[in-house]
Design a protein around this motif. Sequence first.
Motif, PDB file in Angstrom:
ATOM      1  N   THR A 121      -4.809   6.932   2.640  1.00 61.27           N
ATOM      2  CA  THR A 121      -5.175   5.730   3.182  1.00 61.27           C
ATOM      3  C   THR A 121      -6.357   5.733   4.340  1.00 61.27           C
ATOM      4  OG1 THR A 121      -3.607   5.680   5.233  1.00 61.27           O
ATOM      5  CG2 THR A 121      -3.052   4.902   2.984  1.00 61.27           C
ATOM      6  N   LEU A 179       0.744   2.802   7.614  1.00 66.63           N
ATOM      7  CA  LEU A 179      -0.262   3.309   7.055  1.00 66.63           C
ATOM      8  C   LEU A 179      -0.885   4.661   7.457  1.00 66.63           C
ATOM      9  CD1 LEU A 179      -2.642   0.001   6.576  1.00 66.63           C
ATOM     10  CD2 LEU A 179      -1.068   0.996   4.800  1.00 66.63           C
ATOM     11  N   VAL A 187       0.929  -1.159  -0.001  1.00 68.94           N
ATOM     12  CA  VAL A 187      -0.013  -0.080   0.027  1.00 68.94           C
ATOM     13  C   VAL A 187       0.923   1.096   0.161  1.00 68.94           C
ATOM     14  CG1 VAL A 187      -1.775   1.300   1.279  1.00 68.94           C
ATOM     15  CG2 VAL A 187      -1.787  -1.221   1.047  1.00 68.94           C
TER      16      VAL A 187
END
Length: 291
Positions: free
Chosen positions: A203, A223, A189
């Motif tokens: 995110t 994240l 990610v």
Amino acid sequence: MTLSRRHLLSSLLAAPLAGLAAPAPGRFKVSLAEWSIHKAIQQGKLTNLDFPRIAKENNCEGLEFVNTLWGSPTAGYIARLKRRMADTGTKPVLIMVDDEGMMGHSDKAQRMKAVKNHHKWVDAAAEVGCHSIRTNMYPEKQPTTPAEIEAFLGYCAESFTALCGYAKTAGINIIIENHGGISSNPDVVLSLMKKVSLPNFGTLPDFGNFPTEIDRYAAVTKLMTYAKGASFKCHFDGPNNTEEVYDIPKMLKVVEASKYSGYIGIEFEGSKLDELEGIKLGRKALLDYGV
């Protein structure tokens, strides 16, 4: 009582309070993820139009909608939903978008169709007053080798860059949740965040959506670097309705240690408690932490 004994007692009494120091006032607000009541909606007991009332009754200011739980997003329907929000004093935060195609599909026509499918939800989010839509970085087949992952990231970068371009004109963010499969690998990610590198791309760290082999506290820490939301996934399936998937205060400290400020969204997904009971426990957990 001597001074030393008095000092020792006061220190012991103060220690637990120090460990529960509340976040800075106003830094975090509380939202409710509509998925918390998805069973009631799917069973016909509630509708999306009831969602603002349920959030208000549980002391949640923000609304995190789920597109698959909406009625048809016509202009009249959205107007009725906005009236429900105004009547309850609740505020739209985001729409979680599912079932609109694979943004990481290896076939360009498929992923560009997925981009276009998301346009109507960008428009709906802007009309309702949300700041973001949550999307998925799904492939048609999970990549496993470094070469497959790199190719997949290239597909995603193309589609999400295009979607961010459309969303920019509406003032909407496009955010990625760790939502199973390759998307629950925080390093993948983060690689996508760097490839796209746009201010309206970020995110939505979900505290619960990780495989057992991943350190979820370290993963959420990563994240949170690009966070435009935080999803407090909770189950309370343990003894005496405790959370046994992770340590809630420890995870909230991860969020507090980041630069993020904004909504923390309660997303109850337990199997033992009634949905409304689970929401109340989630709200209590945040209150106990000072949010």
